[in-house]
Design an enzyme around this catalytic site. Structure first.
Site, PDB file in Angstrom:
ATOM      1  CG  HIS A  68      -0.352   0.056   2.527  1.00 57.85           C
ATOM      2  ND1 HIS A  68       0.331  -0.995   3.076  1.00 57.85           N
ATOM      3  CD2 HIS A  68      -0.290   1.051   3.457  1.00 57.85           C
ATOM      4  CE1 HIS A  68       0.774  -0.658   4.284  1.00 57.85           C
ATOM      5  NE2 HIS A  68       0.406   0.577   4.537  1.00 57.85           N
ATOM      6  CD  GLU A 203      -1.041  -4.765  10.555  1.00 60.26           C
ATOM      7  OE1 GLU A 203      -0.341  -4.155  11.383  1.00 60.26           O
ATOM      8  OE2 GLU A 203      -2.128  -4.337  10.135  1.00 60.26           O
TER       9      GLU A 203
END
Ligand SMILES: [Zn+2]
Lengths: 595, 657
Positions: A68, A203
């Protein structure tokens, strides 16, 4: 056993910058290429010399995947492609490709023009870098080369954020980037199918947090802002131009409307309109509600939120200002902070996570004085509020994602070591799978089972299915097939014996053995057979034993009782060569029975 | 593999493919030619239409036919709500369909006829633009036909008397199968079933196949479908274009090397070059506007409309006519124009580059902001700057291209008698003179500039040759007409001619196509493979190696895995060829089993192979060995060791794995 190797160059037990090397099946893939916002020197970029001490880097990396547009995930990309000299393929989604260069340019300006740094990439380099990017759409299966396949899934973290599934041969990995498992005001929740990767790289920013309900956080935020402006205070909200900012704007806009408030709300100049244009054009990446209503009303045309001008900093009276960048490490938000920090009535709301080394991080850790490069010291008297609006998955969300995609191993990145440790334990206990958390520069090696593609004969499968279905249903029963494995031109097939004979043009030669057992058992032969079946059923558990016309069969072993009216029966036991073990076992069984 | 054809209109295809035990519908096009037999349905009452004389066939006095037929300039029309010709429903039971794959929004108009009230339980797949724009087309159609036609009686009697009516009504094909349009509720239910997919996304169909939509270059979101099992590949090529327009270009490489290629929806106007037509349209429009006339373009609410707006606005600007307003009138005009600009991921590279700026991929948003382009749901909702009579020159884009319903009906009624105005036909779906028939006598100018960017025959021939499928399937409209052989010499209609085995399917017929499969794809666990130790098979062609294998079979989510068996299981030993009995005797001697006596068996005489069977006696071991050409049967009453010795001896004499 084939391996998957993971080496974080960044995001290994830290949240600074993501850059993870993945090797499997002879392919090397770089996952994200982020920049550390807390450093001003070469530590800012990943250590590419780890990949290859000198010489061209392109031959060492098969592709780069960017999850991203946040700079801690893509900030080092122009450095890598234009200054280190990587010329291979780069993949990201369409919105990321559109928005990343804007943020990169923004950061470049701060670094070069305000801080006077040299050895930084130029505007032209950003443009050249983005030109090399291949944009992908959600769920599109992209063949990077003949063996390497990638596919993007919706991650819901910011506009265009994606998780990537990566496959080489039979090995597969899912890299989450940053993701969010709860839908918010402008984005949907992350989604992935049950793809059962060998490894999930997740994450873990909020590894130990279970955030309170979304509504509560929103109410809290609005209450604090309202209280502050009511008392004539100024509210500073440092944000990144795209992402959380839009959600908070929607939130404030609707609140101002509902409460009929008149206090000015500003958004840092320039980016607003552009950012909103991106949201409009990539509206298919936002949530259902926005997509449905966009024709009638564009969610991103704000009535109460006006562009900010620098001259407003010293204006008296209440106001709310959204300013970039989000971690107070440079630029406008930092300038405003310096002016407003010394006054008690003002308020700072940090809606996102701050990396170590940034002013934001210091203040959130309770610093009451901040010293700057030029010896300037600022007293922090303003109220400081941290609100986790950063759209990361919390512990519950991470567990949920693991449940969704059923990985065989998990590897945690982008989090703090201690919190990771806690989550690692939880994952290993709850799912009974291995969990890894390598530090930067450390390599985690994950063994995966070898799986070789093979063509299985339908005849073989059908015969097995007939046998299997003839037995009473038992979910625990294992299904076993017997056949011949054939290898030709490195292609494998699994055939039944007749097919093999046809295939290679040979005549099968069947070998059968028959032995006789004499058994004193008056009465009809059928009774004797029943008796034998009872014995076999007891001794051969798990085998399918059938009886028809007084003949008992187990696999290829046939048992026949002869001697209708005589008291001594002849029991014939017959089997093919391949069932020697079973045949001789049954023969022995019957022989010991008659003794 | 079997292929059924359910549509009579090759441009609005509907096939059903049975493949790997699945029934897969490819497109569900709706043929709308039937509506041309009906009187237009004006959005506001038309005195001209209501005052048309009724028609009665000569010498027929049938009170049931009363009021069903009207006449206009020598043509007879049915005065009833227009009806459509959905795909055949008798050949395939729609409740048995597993999947419907849609290639583009022009080929899905019959969807509610297939999925609603038929017991349909399957999945429908389309790309996002296909679903959205298809929704615009369908909602527009539904609003015009259902809303206006509500409560109107249904003319039925004429269908019984078709043979007595004048042409072209008398040539209507099976009018009893024509159906009224579905309700708005059925439409909504049907569209809610569609699952959205992206280009190059592999869709798993019940674990049996993968289906992948790949860009076809024809319109926004248009796709060709590639169906793949481990061993077969079927490519469905429908509505494709190799021209450069606003959508993403065609992805040819994904279609290469298919076992079966099904070709559908080629151009409907092979004689017209779309680029020239676009040029002609601009010229005709400019001349008409200069002379003070208005221009009507009967169009669908999306698709070529976007190109028309882009080209015509630029052309008018160049001609100094930038002040001429452009109107788009459709119940879905707002959505369609707004939506086109958020499809950044589906447009050509050139348009995509604009998005990165960020600017809208299409210029019509800018035209709207500049006040040159206006849109409205209906004519009376146009801004007051457009006088109701349209005395000022302007260009109106509105539907429906058949001129049987929609705003175009009203405008034609209004303008037909004025030679200054012009109607320009761009959509290829209807013959324009037939569309105009109920508006005769016509004084306004009529131009025919059909723009159909789908493949023409020479492009299609070239494409098929490049893609090299093993087999090609075509609707009969695209094949060489029967009776016109290559040597016939007469100019036959254009057709597909490639040097590929070709299957031709007619409406209502099924044809077997493609290959039969014999194996399923699975994976073999490495540990098991390592333990197998395949050996060279002497005499087998191409260096085949083989080994007996027992494996645990695990099937999960239709994925097949071979794992090590739970307990050491027997292996499927394979011996082959005939046994040399003397060698066996020698081998037995080596094993210490001596004094064997060989005699020819009685059965040997009846052994047709001629290779004599025999019996080996081992009297000391209470054992007999019956040897035949393809079998050896050992009757062993002795100790187990003798049997093991025999096994070893046999193994030494017979090739085996
Ligand atoms: Zn992020």
């Amino acid at each position: 056993m084939p391996e998957i190797k993971i080496t974080p160059l960044g995001a290994g037990q830290d949240v600074g910058r993501s850059c993870i090397l993945l090797s499997m099946g002879g392919k090397n893939i770089m996952l994200d290429c982020g920049m550390h916002m807390g450093y001003n020197d070469e530590r800012r970029f990943p250590d590419f010399s780890y990949i290859v001490p000198e010489g061209p880097i392109t031959s060492q990396i098969d592709c780069v995947i960017i999850s991203h547009f946040h700079l801690d995930h893509c900030g080092a990309l122009p450095y890598m492609s234009e200054m280190v000299g990587y010329t291979g393929p780069i993949y990201m989604t369409h919105p990321t490709k559109a928005i990343a260069p804007i943020l990169l340019e923004d950061m470049r300006k701060v670094a070069v023009e305000r801080k006077g740094e040299s050895n930084f990439f130029t505007s032209q380099m950003i443009k050249d870098c983005i030109k090399k990017v291949t944009a992908v759409t959600l769920h599109q299966s992209v063949m990077v080369d003949n063996e390497l396949e990638i596919k993007a899934y919706y991650a819901g973290h910011v506009l265009g954020a994606a998780m990537f599934w990566i496959r080489v041969g039979s090995q597969s990995v899912v890299y989450t980037g940053d993701y969010n498992m709860t839908p918010d005001r402008h984005l949907g929740a992350a989604w992935i199918d049950k793809c059962r990767p060998d490894l999930l790289i997740s994450e873990s920013t909020y590894a130990t947090t279970i955030r309170d309900s979304k509504r509560c956080r929103e109410r809290d935020f609005l209450k604090k802002v309202h209280e502050c402006v009511e008392k004539g205070g100024k509210v500073l909200i440092p944000v990144f131009a795209l992402g959380r900012a839009q959600e908070l704007c929607i939130l404030l806009e609707t609140y101002w409307e509902r409460m009929n408030l008149k206090y000015p709300v500003y958004f840092a100049l320039g980016l607003t309109e552009k950012a909103n244009n991106y949201y409009k054009m990539f509206i298919t990446w936002t949530n259902q509600k926005i997509r449905k209503t966009f024709v009638q009303r564009n969610m991103f045309d704000f009535k109460h939120i006006k562009p900010f001008d620098k001259s407003y900093i010293d204006n008296p009276g209440a106001m709310v200002v959204f300013a970039t960048p989000g971690m107070l490490h440079a630029g406008l938000s930092l300038n405003i902070f310096k002016k407003w920090a010394p006054y008690e009535q003002n308020m700072l709301i940090m809606p996102g996570f701050c990396v170590q080394g940034t002013v934001g991080h210091k203040i959130l850790n309770g610093a009451k004085k901040v010293e700057f490069e030029n010896r300037q010291v600022v007293d922090v008297k303003m109220a400081v509020e941290y609100m986790s609006f950063s759209a990361h998955a919390d512990a519950k969300g991470i567990m949920q994602l693991i449940q969704y995609c059923e990985p065989k191993n998990v590897l945690l990145v982008h989090g703090e070591a201690q919190k990771m440790e806690f989550l690692k334990d939880k994952i290993e206990k709850e799912f009974s799978i291995s969990c890894y958390m390598p530090a930067n520069g450390e390599t985690a090696i994950i063994n995966t089972p070898t799986k070789i593609p093979i063509d299985v004969s339908l005849r073989l499968l059908k015969a097995e299915a007939v046998r299997y279905n003839a037995q009473p249903p038992d979910p625990k029963r294992r299904r076993v097939v017997h056949g011949i494995l054939c290898v030709k031109d490195n292609r494998l097939s699994f055939l039944d014996i007749d097919e093999v004979c046809e295939e290679i043009g040979i005549n099968r030669h069947v070998i059968r053995f028959t032995s006789t057992v004499r058994f004193d058992d008056p009465g009809p032969a059928v009774k004797t057979a029943e008796k034998l079946k009872g014995l076999l059923t007891e001794k051969l558990q798990g085998w399918s034993i059938t009886i028809s016309d007084g003949n008992i069969s187990v696999e290829s072993v046939l048992i026949k009782v002869e001697g209708e009216d005589e008291s001594t029966k002849n029991i014939y036991v017959s089997w093919t060569n391949q069932d020697e073990d079973l045949g001789s076992y049954i023969l022995g069984l019957l022989q010991s029975m008659v003794q | 593999m079997k292929l059924y054809c359910l549509s009579s209109d090759a441009a609005k295809p509907c096939f059903v493919l049975s493949f790997k035990e699945l029934l897969i519908m490819l497109d569900c096009g709706l043929s709308a030619h039937s509506v041309l037999n009906f009187l237009p349905l004006p959005p506001v009452p038309s005195t001209r239409l209501t005052s048309l004389p009724t028609y009665t066939p000569p010498h027929i006095n049938d009170p049931l036919l009363e009021g069903e037929l009207k006449e206009c300039c020598g043509r007879v029309f049915v005065d009833s709500v227009p009806e459509f010709c959905p795909p055949l429903d008798k050949v395939v039971d729609f409740s048995q369909l597993d999947v419907i794959l849609i290639s583009n929004y022009t080929c899905m108009m019959a969807l509610p006829f297939i999925t609603e009230d038929t017991g349909f339980k399957g999945q429908v797949y389309a790309t996002e633009p296909t679903l959205q724009i298809g929704r615009f087309y369908l909602e527009e159609l539904s609003e015009w036909v259902c809303a206006v036609g509500e409560g109107a009686g249904e003319a039925r009697r004429w269908k019984e008397l078709v043979h007595l009516l004048p042409p072209p009504l008398s040539q209507a094909v099976r009018p009893r199968a024509w159906r009224r349009l579905f309700s708005a509720a059925a439409l909504a239910r049907s569209l809610a079933r569609v699952r959205v997919v992206g280009y190059d996304e592999r869709v798993d169909l019940y674990g049996a196949l993968d289906a992948t939509p790949v860009s076809s270059g024809f319109c926004l979101g248009s796709a060709n479908w590639v169906l793949r099992s481990a061993h077969e590949k079927v490519a469905y090529v429908s509505g494709s274009s190799t021209l450069t327009t606003h959508p993403r270009p065609i992805n040819q490489s994904a279609l290469r090397g298919a076992d079966l290629l099904i070709l559908a929806a080629l151009t409907q106007t092979p004689a017209h070059n779309p680029d020239h037509m676009l040029g002609d349209l601009c010229v005709h429009a400019t001349l008409t506007l200069r002379a003070g006339g208005c221009v009507l373009c009967p169009v669908y609410p999306s698709g070529v409309l976007y190109d028309l707006l882009e080209c015509l606005s630029a052309h008018l600007e160049g001609a100094g006519l930038a002040q001429v307003p452009l109107y788009v009138v459709s119940p879905v005009a707002d959505s369609s124009l707004a939506y086109s600009n958020i499809l950044a991921e589906w447009v050509s590279a050139g348009k995509q580059a604009r998005v990165l700026l960020p600017e809208e991929p299409f210029p019509h948003a800018a035209l709207g902001r500049a006040g040159r382009l206006r849109q409205a749901r209906a004519l009376h909702e146009l801004p007051t700057s457009a006088p109701a009579e349209f005395r000022q020159p302007c260009v109106v884009f509105c539907g429906h291209p058949s001129l049987r319903f929609g705003a175009a009906v009203h405008l034609l009624d209004l303008w037909a008698s004025n030679p200054a105005h012009a109607v320009i036909f761009t959509e290829p779906d209807f013959p324009y003179m037939e569309a105009l028939a109920p508006f005769q006598p016509l004084s306004m100018k009529a131009f025919h500039c059909p723009i159909d960017t789908s493949l023409n025959y020479s492009q299609a021939n070239k494409l098929v040759r490049e893609l090299r499928p093993r087999e090609l399937a075509l609707p009969d409209q695209y094949a060489l007409p029967a009776g016109t052989g290559a040597g016939a010499g007469v100019a036959s209609r254009p057709h597909i001619s490639v040097d590929v085995p070709t299957v031709i399917v007619k409406r209502g017929a099924a044809r077997a196509a493609g290959v039969r499969r014999r194996a399923a794809r699975g994976t073999l666990c490495g540990a098991l493979a390592a333990s197998a130790l395949p050996r060279e098979v002497a005499g087998a062609a191409g260096g085949l190696r083989a080994a007996p294998l027992a494996a645990e079979l695990r099937i999960r989510d239709a994925r097949l895995e071979l794992l090590p068996p739970p307990a050491p299981a027997r292996a499927a030993r394979l011996h082959w060829s005939a046994l040399d009995v003397e060698a066996l005797v020698r081998a037995l001697a080596r094993e210490g089993v001596g004094s064997a006596r060989v005699e020819a068996s009685e059965a040997s005489g009846s052994d047709s192979s001629g290779a004599g069977g025999c019996i080996v006696h081992l009297p000391r071991h209470d054992t007999l060995v019956h040897v035949e050409r393809n079998a050896t049967h050992v009757f062993c009453e002795g100790r187990a060791e003798v049997r093991q010795a025999l096994r070893r001896a046999l193994a030494a004499c017979l090739p085996h794995i």
